[in-house]
Design an enzyme around this catalytic site. Structure first.
Site, PDB file in Angstrom:
ATOM      1  N   LYS A  96       0.824  -1.214   0.000  1.00  0.00           N
ATOM      2  CA  LYS A  96       0.000   0.000   0.000  1.00  0.00           C
ATOM      3  C   LYS A  96       0.858   1.265   0.000  1.00  0.00           C
ATOM      4  CE  LYS A  96      -4.330  -1.726   1.785  1.00  0.00           C
ATOM      5  NZ  LYS A  96      -4.056  -3.181   1.818  1.00  0.00           N
ATOM      6  N   GLU A 118     -10.783   6.533   2.805  1.00  0.00           N
ATOM      7  CA  GLU A 118     -11.670   5.608   3.504  1.00  0.00           C
ATOM      8  C   GLU A 118     -10.897   4.325   3.739  1.00  0.00           C
ATOM      9  OE1 GLU A 118     -11.182   3.223   0.421  1.00  0.00           O
ATOM     10  OE2 GLU A 118     -11.637   5.329   0.057  1.00  0.00           O
ATOM     11  N   SER A 387       2.299  -9.738  -0.583  1.00  0.00           N
ATOM     12  CA  SER A 387       1.891  -8.326  -0.589  1.00  0.00           C
ATOM     13  C   SER A 387       2.098  -7.630   0.749  1.00  0.00           C
ATOM     14  CB  SER A 387       0.435  -8.202  -1.026  1.00  0.00           C
ATOM     15  OG  SER A 387      -0.395  -9.032  -0.240  1.00  0.00           O
TER      16      SER A 387
HETATM   17  C1  LIG Z   1      -4.946  -4.211   1.372  1.00  0.00           C
HETATM   18  C2  LIG Z   1      -4.171  -5.442   1.136  1.00  0.00           C
HETATM   19  C3  LIG Z   1      -4.474  -6.321   0.057  1.00  0.00           C
HETATM   20  C4  LIG Z   1      -5.645  -6.130  -0.856  1.00  0.00           C
HETATM   21  O1  LIG Z   1      -5.574  -5.033  -1.687  1.00  0.00           O
HETATM   22  P1  LIG Z   1      -5.302  -5.113  -3.263  1.00  0.00           P
HETATM   23  O2  LIG Z   1      -5.709  -3.790  -3.731  1.00  0.00           O
HETATM   24  O3  LIG Z   1      -6.136  -6.233  -3.826  1.00  0.00           O
HETATM   25  O4  LIG Z   1      -3.863  -5.378  -3.441  1.00  0.00           O
HETATM   26  C5  LIG Z   1      -3.650  -7.406  -0.145  1.00  0.00           C
HETATM   27  N1  LIG Z   1      -2.608  -7.666   0.660  1.00  0.00           N
HETATM   28  C6  LIG Z   1      -2.302  -6.872   1.716  1.00  0.00           C
HETATM   29  C7  LIG Z   1      -1.139  -7.221   2.583  1.00  0.00           C
HETATM   30  C8  LIG Z   1      -3.067  -5.732   1.978  1.00  0.00           C
HETATM   31  O5  LIG Z   1      -2.760  -4.949   3.031  1.00  0.00           O
END
Ligand SMILES: *Cc1c(COP(=O)(O)O)cnc(C)c1O
Length: 417
Positions: A96, A118, A387
């Site tokens: 993010k 949000e 992620s």
């Molecule tokens: C917010 C989040 C997601 C989901 O968001 P995408 O927009 O689909 O990438 C995935 N993994 C983590 C670690 C997150 O914090």
């Protein structure tokens, strides 16, 4: 750039990816979206802008994040070689940061002094509050009152970082209601305020802007895989919530037809249970227009939005990026799902074999990747996007793992109050 990439960053019909996307917004927001389009187009045409972004990410968010070969897990699974991209090592512990820091640079270009956002689970709220602190901006975060109660640790950090957190009591008091309240704020404040949308969704130009910054994941990954193991992966995997980390990773391999792109949605208790957040996988979603754009939504035949369920708060969303909807429909991306139980097993395996605590969201990509790697040859490779990291979500993960000693610890804490 190739033809598929042009479809995203220079589409024939501005704001549309195939038949998805658009900007279905009240007239009052038109002028501020137009201003944003103009500033974004100027920025990406400016040769110094991407290097400026890279510099910020290198000095503040540990970029380039490494790729790690999971030797032990590969042996355990007994199929394709498994690599992960380490977005968990970013500032605030997830991809993010790429998006919010990039939008922060756009805010500086526009000369605005305030950001709003949000948030559902609170992760995007924390990332935005972090960016605002670093760039010296005022920050207001809208969050459903129910979510504020469920996600106290993230609310705590947003407030410590200097943000004002507004608990929205309307409707079901969750993400959808927070989005409405945030848009209402923006309609009155757009003169000096930017809405930092958190994923590759919403009205044009947001999907394009978020994809532009998140593509740093894919650009780095492609170069890193070509350096070591000195070949492109056969398949790349990413979890799909709103779709920003998947879009970012996949953009790096979009023009390599030999690389298969696989998105993994939240299968919850299983697609047949109705308790999940799959919109593309298994033909679960229906195309429609809501929240300012056209995509597949998790809705019934009458267009009524359904309740989503997932063990991970970050994948629990009714819409999905119009960019992914397009790749899904034209066959460039394959979409699958992983259940809560598969995700918990994958997380446990990752922790025990590799000493890495992945986020529950990311472990969807991992679970889908492991399931398929087991059926592939040792000469093949898969790349999975980690992620985010999970240790910051200890309350959620301890809950998901149903840990008895953690519950006892909480009980003792409460007794001491
Ligand atoms: C917010 C989040 C997601 C989901 O968001 P995408 O927009 O689909 O990438 C995935 N993994 C983590 C670690 C997150 O914090």
């Amino acid at each position: 750039m190739g033809a598929l990439t042009d479809e995203i960053f220079a589409p024939e019909r501005p704001g549309y990816f195939g038949s998805f996307g658009g900007a279905f917004v009240p007239e009052i927001l038109r002028s501020t979206l137009d201003e944003l389009i103009e500033v974004f187009d100027e920025a990406r045409a400016d040769e110094s802008f991407w290097p400026e972004f890279l510099q910020v990410m290198q000095s503040y968010s540990c970029r380039p994040t490494p790729i790690t070969y999971l030797e032990n897990l590969t042996r355990e699974i007994g199929g394709a070689q498994i690599f992960i991209k380490r977005e968990d090592l970013n500032q605030t512990g997830a991809h993010k940061a790429n998006n919010v820091m990039g939008q922060g640079l756009l805010v500086k270009r526009m000369g605005k002094r305030r950001v709003i956002a949000e948030t559902g689970a609170g992760q995007h709220g924390v990332a935005t509050a972090t960016m605002a602190a670093r760039f010296g901006l005022d920050c207001t975060i809208y969050m459903g009152a129910v979510d504020v109660e469920r996600q106290r640790p993230n609310v705590f950090w947003m407030e410590q970082l200097g943000a004002t957190v507004v608990a929205v009591e309307d409707g079901a008091a969750t993400l959808k209601d927070a989005i409405n309240e945030c848009l209402r704020d923006w309609a009155y404040s757009m003169e000096d305020t930017h809405y930092a949308l958190g994923t590759a969704c919403g009205p044009h130009p947001f999907p394009q802007i978020v994809a532009y910054f998140q593509r740093i994941i894919g650009l780095e990954s492609r170069e890193q895989m070509l350096a070591c193991p000195a070949r492109l992966p056969d398949r790349v995997y990413a979890c799909v919530g709103g779709g920003s980390n998947a879009t970012g990773l996949f953009l790096g391999f979009l023009e390599d037809p030999e690389v298969e792109l696989v998105g993994i949605e939240a299968g919850g208790l299983g697609l047949s249970s109705g308790q999940h957040a799959a919109r593309l996988a298994g033909g679960m979603g229906v195309p429609g227009v809501a929240q300012g754009y056209k995509t597949y939504f998790f809705q019934n035949d009458e267009g009524q939005m359904q309740h989503t369920h997932s063990v991970s708060a970050g994948l629990d969303y009714i819409g999905v990026s119009p960019i992914l909807a397009h790749w899904h429909e034209c066959g460039r991306m394959r979409t699958e799902s992983a259940t809560d139980a598969e995700v918990i097993d994958a997380l446990k395996l990752l922790m025990r074999t590799e000493g890495i605590i992945g986020a529950l969201e990311s472990c969807h990509g991992l679970a889908g990747g492991l399931r398929e790697a087991a059926t592939m040859d040792p000469e093949q490779t898969v790349l999975i996007n980690m992620s985010g990291r999970g240790d910051k979500d200890i309350f959620t993960i301890a809950d998901a793992l149903d840990d008895a000693k953690w519950k006892e610890f909480l009980r003792q804490k409460v007794d001491k109050l």
